[in-house]
Design a protein around this motif. Structure first.
Motif, PDB file in Angstrom:
ATOM      1  N   ALA A  12       0.577  -1.152  -0.022  1.00 19.81           N
ATOM      2  CA  ALA A  12       0.080  -0.062   0.193  1.00 19.81           C
ATOM      3  C   ALA A  12       0.669   1.180  -0.082  1.00 19.81           C
ATOM      4  O   ALA A  12       0.485   2.279  -0.747  1.00 19.81           O
ATOM      5  CB  ALA A  12      -1.039  -0.033   1.222  1.00 19.81           C
ATOM      6  N   PRO A  24       2.020   3.050  -4.791  1.00 18.14           N
ATOM      7  CA  PRO A  24       1.723   4.259  -5.314  1.00 18.14           C
ATOM      8  C   PRO A  24       3.178   5.399  -5.711  1.00 18.14           C
ATOM      9  O   PRO A  24       3.027   5.965  -6.659  1.00 18.14           O
ATOM     10  CB  PRO A  24       0.793   4.975  -4.422  1.00 18.14           C
ATOM     11  CG  PRO A  24       0.957   4.303  -3.182  1.00 18.14           C
ATOM     12  CD  PRO A  24       1.284   3.064  -3.528  1.00 18.14           C
ATOM     13  N   ALA A  49      -3.940   1.032  -6.169  1.00 13.68           N
ATOM     14  CA  ALA A  49      -3.328   1.420  -4.623  1.00 13.68           C
ATOM     15  C   ALA A  49      -4.466   1.610  -3.863  1.00 13.68           C
ATOM     16  O   ALA A  49      -4.508   1.030  -2.733  1.00 13.68           O
ATOM     17  CB  ALA A  49      -2.628   3.000  -4.756  1.00 13.68           C
ATOM     18  N   PHE A  50      -5.711   1.777  -4.334  1.00 13.17           N
ATOM     19  CA  PHE A  50      -6.956   1.816  -3.544  1.00 13.17           C
ATOM     20  C   PHE A  50      -7.250   0.418  -3.132  1.00 13.17           C
ATOM     21  O   PHE A  50      -7.473  -0.122  -1.833  1.00 13.17           O
ATOM     22  CB  PHE A  50      -7.937   2.704  -4.037  1.00 13.17           C
ATOM     23  CG  PHE A  50      -9.387   2.685  -3.366  1.00 13.17           C
ATOM     24  CD1 PHE A  50      -9.224   3.192  -1.854  1.00 13.17           C
ATOM     25  CD2 PHE A  50     -10.606   2.041  -3.757  1.00 13.17           C
ATOM     26  CE1 PHE A  50     -10.465   2.988  -1.268  1.00 13.17           C
ATOM     27  CE2 PHE A  50     -11.732   1.838  -2.817  1.00 13.17           C
ATOM     28  CZ  PHE A  50     -11.631   2.520  -1.688  1.00 13.17           C
ATOM     29  N   THR A  66      -5.487  -1.237  -0.575  1.00 14.29           N
ATOM     30  CA  THR A  66      -5.512  -0.946   0.989  1.00 14.29           C
ATOM     31  C   THR A  66      -6.814  -1.748   1.341  1.00 14.29           C
ATOM     32  O   THR A  66      -7.079  -1.857   2.729  1.00 14.29           O
ATOM     33  CB  THR A  66      -5.840   0.501   1.303  1.00 14.29           C
ATOM     34  OG1 THR A  66      -6.958   1.052   0.237  1.00 14.29           O
ATOM     35  CG2 THR A  66      -4.514   1.502   0.861  1.00 14.29           C
ATOM     36  N   SER A 105      -6.128   6.471   0.270  1.00 16.43           N
ATOM     37  CA  SER A 105      -6.228   6.034  -0.797  1.00 16.43           C
ATOM     38  C   SER A 105      -7.437   6.268  -1.593  1.00 16.43           C
ATOM     39  O   SER A 105      -7.328   6.644  -2.938  1.00 16.43           O
ATOM     40  CB  SER A 105      -5.925   4.457  -0.751  1.00 16.43           C
ATOM     41  OG  SER A 105      -6.946   3.995  -0.006  1.00 16.43           O
ATOM     42  N   THR A 115      -7.048  10.006  -3.198  1.00 14.37           N
ATOM     43  CA  THR A 115      -6.005  10.080  -4.502  1.00 14.37           C
ATOM     44  C   THR A 115      -6.759   9.611  -5.492  1.00 14.37           C
ATOM     45  O   THR A 115      -6.617  10.328  -6.461  1.00 14.37           O
ATOM     46  CB  THR A 115      -5.025   9.068  -4.091  1.00 14.37           C
ATOM     47  OG1 THR A 115      -4.380   9.447  -2.985  1.00 14.37           O
ATOM     48  CG2 THR A 115      -3.875   9.268  -4.988  1.00 14.37           C
ATOM     49  N   GLU A 122       0.475  10.155  -1.969  1.00 18.68           N
ATOM     50  CA  GLU A 122      -0.131   9.144  -1.276  1.00 18.68           C
ATOM     51  C   GLU A 122       0.683   8.171  -0.688  1.00 18.68           C
ATOM     52  O   GLU A 122       0.362   7.902   0.466  1.00 18.68           O
ATOM     53  CB  GLU A 122      -1.134   8.383  -2.216  1.00 18.68           C
ATOM     54  CG  GLU A 122      -1.745   7.278  -1.910  1.00 18.68           C
ATOM     55  CD  GLU A 122      -2.542   6.319  -2.973  1.00 18.68           C
ATOM     56  OE1 GLU A 122      -2.307   6.631  -4.100  1.00 18.68           O
ATOM     57  OE2 GLU A 122      -3.300   5.569  -2.560  1.00 18.68           O
TER      58      GLU A 122
END
Lengths: 481, 493
Positions: free
Chosen positions: B10, B14, B44-45, B48, B94, B97, B123
């Motif tokens: 995580a 990014p 990246a989201f 998480t 996240s 972003t 991020e």
């Protein structure tokens, strides 16, 4: 009676450099201008060869020779490597700059090699005489280098100033050494150390000797109040020479402090600590504040050097192995940063144009994002912003000083580093936020491009290996402290 | 079973993704830079999400822990892990972003790859701040984050951007350097450890605690920002591009508050109790005084910036009244304010992109031309006021409830934000959105497009979800908050 031949093996790299410097000096006489690059490549080859020799005989324990006047140990080997690397970069950075200004001559290479030799001798010195010999070899080479552009009145003035003040400082140092000799009856640093332990630390002559030695060292280092020559010399010298004068002698000054003060005068630590505290605070304050007012980037970097020497001295002030290790790490990181910053000035210069003013950096991001990014890394590293190498250097120094009980010094240091951040940020601001005033294309040779890339990226790429580097530094200093 | 490196992923996905975006080069490849950035932001989201689904909310212990030696000579480690306090903030980061990347899609036309890369790298660094368990690692992420933000405001900002960005940088740097000295001192006291959790058991005298408290306070108070060190924020917000404002308000301000929870309260419980009056006073000044300042602003962004300071006052008030409602309320308020202030800055951005003005007097009657937009903005405005059913309500209600248990006056003053907050926000809304169309520029306005609809819609869902069903958020943080509260009660003298 037969003359005993000393063991020359520990001095092999020094001898190699000396021989090659003389060879290049003679060879260069027979070269015309179109073949001058032969000297250049020979000089580079000499440095590589010396690095190979040093690497093959890497010393984990000290080996003494020349009647205990010279030692090859981990410290000298590590410093030697740093010197080879720095000089190699300096020469490659300078090549086109020198050629375009008619200074691409054998003298430059020979003097550079003699400077290297001088620093190497200092790194290996265990005797006042050897130390002084190395120092003078380095200093004289530098005076001549600064004066190389003989038609430039600025350079000549700078060289004159440097020479007069430098000679004075050398005299001070020598005077201090003579006092110590008078008390201890020896020039051998190790013997001096033992004798001093037996003498009460309140001895007036001893303190006087120490003061003179510290003054000499502070001058070579460029710490306030012995800093006056730095801005003038940095500004007046041709940038290629500033590059040299701004990096290597710092290592020399560091190693001199280690050999002389830590190795020989540890018994007087309480006294030189006090002197260095004053000089460190003054250097950090004056360097950072004066740099704000500069419009010439070489002058700005000169004042930044003064402030960096203040931070470096904090490591020495803590007077413990961790502090010396931190100071060594700081000095290594500093020389690489300084190399990169002056390298960038060279990179932006071209025939008939010196990129000396801060305005010349305006809009660099639009002209060349890559170079702007490298300079950004260098500037943030100098400012000590994480995650760059400069931050770790400052961190370790502050850590050492806090552990030594000087929390207030750390507070002063961090606050002054914020003052310093301002003028480094201004360079970033000029590069990124302003429109370019100069739109001529940036022409960079492949060799310079490559090394500059390595130099700039090193600021951030070393982050995962900071631990290993710090270990190396403490390894190197183990035999001394 | 979740990967042992989920948290590192995580953080670094990014950052490395941002570097990759940089390599798309100049603006001729802007299309690819945008697409790649969106892809990375979404990835990246997604990276998480496992942190939430795999999170065990029955324990206050650190989870997803990774610990590697980094600088062994000084016991600095790459030590990361999360608990119920950091997890919501990481998700917020996240999520935000992704929104920011979409928001910058069309608006940013110059140096697109650098813009996108800066946000992606930021991020990763911000998640790093919330995940660090080593003090130096924390400091590295904390400071490194300034670099991309400095560049973002300075390059893509408004006319006075250079002044604003330098002020922002130096202010925050000055705030944080003393924290560094405090961390070094703690290292010294703890027998050479930078492990944040090892600081929790450290014995410290009252005078030491108070000095360290102020060193930390300066760092965190500048970031939050608390009155009177808040002056950088309105400047930075006004000059920053929309995306920069969103990240500043939604996440960066939360770092200061997070610092109180991670450092100040558990390490310095005695000093925290001793100086709670100071913190409460500063918080109440922020709530009451800054709300009044917000009332008179003519610039929409400045108004929302001041509103942010007032709302962050709520957060710090919640932390320093030392009860579960206050602390949980503060945390909920942090996340909620992340959504709401982000959304409001985006709304201003939507208007600014069309009108190139942030002055309230240039607007009026926008609802006539942009009904969909007006509806969205209505929701966010209401959330900012703290209307029940929106996320804003939960946090504010809990904090007021908590402060009632301590002192009725605190609750009374804190609750004044319900009046003044409503006044400045609704008045703003009225002047901008309602009324007759005031000029030709407003008459020519186009309603939001698909892109704008998508990010406003996402935020609207988040705001409503948190307001109507806060359980998933509260549930995650509950155990960690209670654990923290017990730690605050243990004296370290």
């Amino acid at each position: 009676m037969s003359l005993a031949v000393p063991n020359i093996a520990p001095a092999a790299p020094e001898i190699l450099i000396l021989v090659m410097a003389c060879a290049i000096l003679i060879l260069d006489l027979f070269l015309d201008d179109s073949n001058r690059h032969v000297s250049y490549f020979l000089t580079l080859a000499t440095l590589v060869a010396a690095a190979v020799v040093t690497a093959r005989n890497f010393h984990h324990t000290g080996v003494y020779t020349f009647n205990h006047m010279f030692v090859a140990d981990t410290l000298s080997d590590v410093i030697d490597f740093a010197i080879y690397g720095l000089t190699f970069f300096v020469l490659v950075y300078s090549r086109r700059y020198l050629r375009e200004r008619g200074m691409f001559r054998g003298e430059y290479f020979v003097l550079a090699l003699f400077g290297v030799l001088g620093t190497m001798i200092m790194a290996s010195a265990t005797n006042f005489l050897t130390l002084y010999l190395g120092l003078e070899l380095l200093s004289l080479s530098q005076y001549a280098l600064v004066a190389m552009q003989r038609d430039s009145s600025r350079a000549t003035e700078a060289a004159m100033k440097y020479f007069v003040l430098g000679a004075l400082a050398s005299g001070m140092l020598l005077y201090g050494m003579s006092m110590l000799y008078g008390i201890t009856g020896s020039l051998d640093i190790e013997v001096v150390r033992q004798k001093i332990e037996a003498i009460s630390s309140g001895n007036v002559v001893l303190i006087f000797g120490l003061v003179f030695i510290v003054v000499g060292l502070a001058f070579k280092l460029g710490a306030v109040p012995f800093h006056m020559w730095i801005p003038d010399v940095y500004e007046g010298a041709p940038t290629a020479v500033t590059l040299y004068v701004g990096t290597m002698p710092k290592l020399a000054a560091f190693v001199m402090i280690i050999r002389l003060l830590v190795g020989g005068l540890q018994g007087l630590a309480a006294s030189w600590q006090e002197m260095f505290i004053i000089m460190a605070v003054l250097s950090m304050a004056l360097g950072n504040v004066a740099a704000i007012a500069q419009t010439n980037i070489k002058r700005m970097l000169a004042y930044s050097t003064i402030s960096h020497m203040g931070f470096f001295l904090l490591g020495i002030v803590s007077a413990g192995p961790a502090g010396y290790g931190a100071a060594m790490f700081y000095m290594l990181v500093y020389t690489v940063m300084s190399l990169g910053a002056f390298g960038m000035v060279i990179l932006l210069s071209r025939a008939g144009f010196e990129a000396e003013r801060l305005e010349d950096f305006k809009g660099l991001n639009q002209r060349s994002p890559w170079h702007a990014f490298l300079m950004l890394l260098l500037m943030f590293s100098m400012a000590g912003v994480p995650p760059t190498a400069g931050f770790f250097a400052k961190l370790l120094v502050f850590q050492a000083i806090v552990n030594a009980g000087y929390v207030w010094l750390a507070v002063v240091g961090v606050l002054l580093s914020v003052v310093g951040a301002f003028y480094y940020l201004r360079v970033v601001k000029l590069m990124y936020f302003d429109a370019p005033v100069d739109s001529s294309p940036i022409r960079v040779d492949a060799d310079l491009q490559l090394l500059m890339g390595i130099n700039g990226l090193a600021m951030i790429a070393v982050t995962p290996w900071v631990g290993a580097l710090v270990n190396l530094c403490s390894q190197a200093l183990r035999s001394i402290s | 079973m979740y990967s042992a490196h989920a948290l590192s992923l995580a953080i670094w996905l990014p950052i490395l993704g941002g570097v990759a975006v940089l390599f798309t080069g100049g603006d001729t490849n802007a299309r690819w830079a945008r697409r790649l950035s969106l892809l990375i932001a979404l990835a990246a989201f997604a990276a998480t999400i496992p942190l939430y689904t795999g999170f065990d909310h029955h324990t206050a212990a650190m989870q997803f822990v990774e610990n590697y030696s980094w600088i062994p000579a000084f016991n600095i480690d790459y030590h990361i892990g999360i608990d119920g306090i950091s997890l919501p903030l990481i998700l917020l980061t996240s999520f935000t972003t992704v929104i920011v990347v979409i928001a910058g899609w069309v608006v940013i036309q110059t140096r697109v790859s650098q813009y996108m890369a800066a946000f992606l790298i930021m991020e990763g660094l911000m998640i790093g701040v919330f995940a660090s368990l080593d003090a130096i690692l924390f400091y590295v992420f904390w400071e490194a984050m300034l670099i991309p933000m400095f560049v973002i405001i300075g390059i893509w900002g408004g006319p006075n951007r250079v002044y604003a960005t330098v002020k922002f940088f130096l202010y925050t740097l000055l705030g944080s350097v003393l924290m560094l000295v405090a961390l070094l001192f703690l290292y010294f006291k703890s027998g050479n450890s930078f492990d944040i959790q090892s600081f929790y058991t450290l014995k410290l005298s009252m005078s030491e605690q108070i000095l360290i408290f102020f060193a930390f306070l300066l760092a965190f108070a500048v970031k939050v920002p608390m009155w009177p060190v808040h002056t950088w924020l309105p400047d930075a917000h006004v000059e920053a591009p929309t995306g920069g404002s969103v990240v500043l308000a939604a996440i960066m301000l939360k770092m200061g508050a997070y610092g109180f929870l991670r450092f100040t309260l558990p390490i310095l419980p005695d000093a925290s109790h001793e100086l709670a009056w100071l913190m409460i006073t500063l918080s109440l000044i922020a709530i009451v005084y800054i709300s009044l300042v917000a009332l008179v602003q003519e610039d929409m962004k400045k108004l929302i910036a001041y509103s942010s300071i007032a709302h962050m006052g709520f957060v710090t008030l919640g932390f320093f009244i030392f009860n579960a409602q206050g602390m949980e309320g503060g945390l909920v308020e942090m996340v909620s304010h992340g959504f709401v202030s982000g959304a409001l800055f985006l709304c201003v951005g939507v208007l600014y992109d069309r009108m190139h003005s942030r002055q309230i007097r240039d607007y009026g009657g926008v609802a006539n031309r942009m009904p969909v937009f007006a509806t969205f903005m209505m929701l966010f405005v209401m959330a900012n006021v703290g209307l029940p059913g929106t996320s804003g309500f939960v946090g504010e209600f809990l904090v007021i409830l908590g402060s009632f248990q301590v002192n009725g006056w605190y609750a009374f003053l804190a609750a004044s934000i319900l009046v003044t907050g409503a006044a400045y926000t609704l008045w703003l809304y009225k002047r901008v959105i309602f009324g007759n169309v005031v000029n030709d520029h407003v008459a020519a306005l186009q309603d939001v497009g698909v892109r704008e609809f998508s990010f406003l819609g996402l935020l609207a869902v988040a705001v409503l979800a948190m307001g109507l069903w806060p359980y998933p958020f509260l549930n995650v943080m509950h155990v960690s908050v209670n654990h923290l509260l017990t730690e605050v009660t243990v004296s370290k003298l």
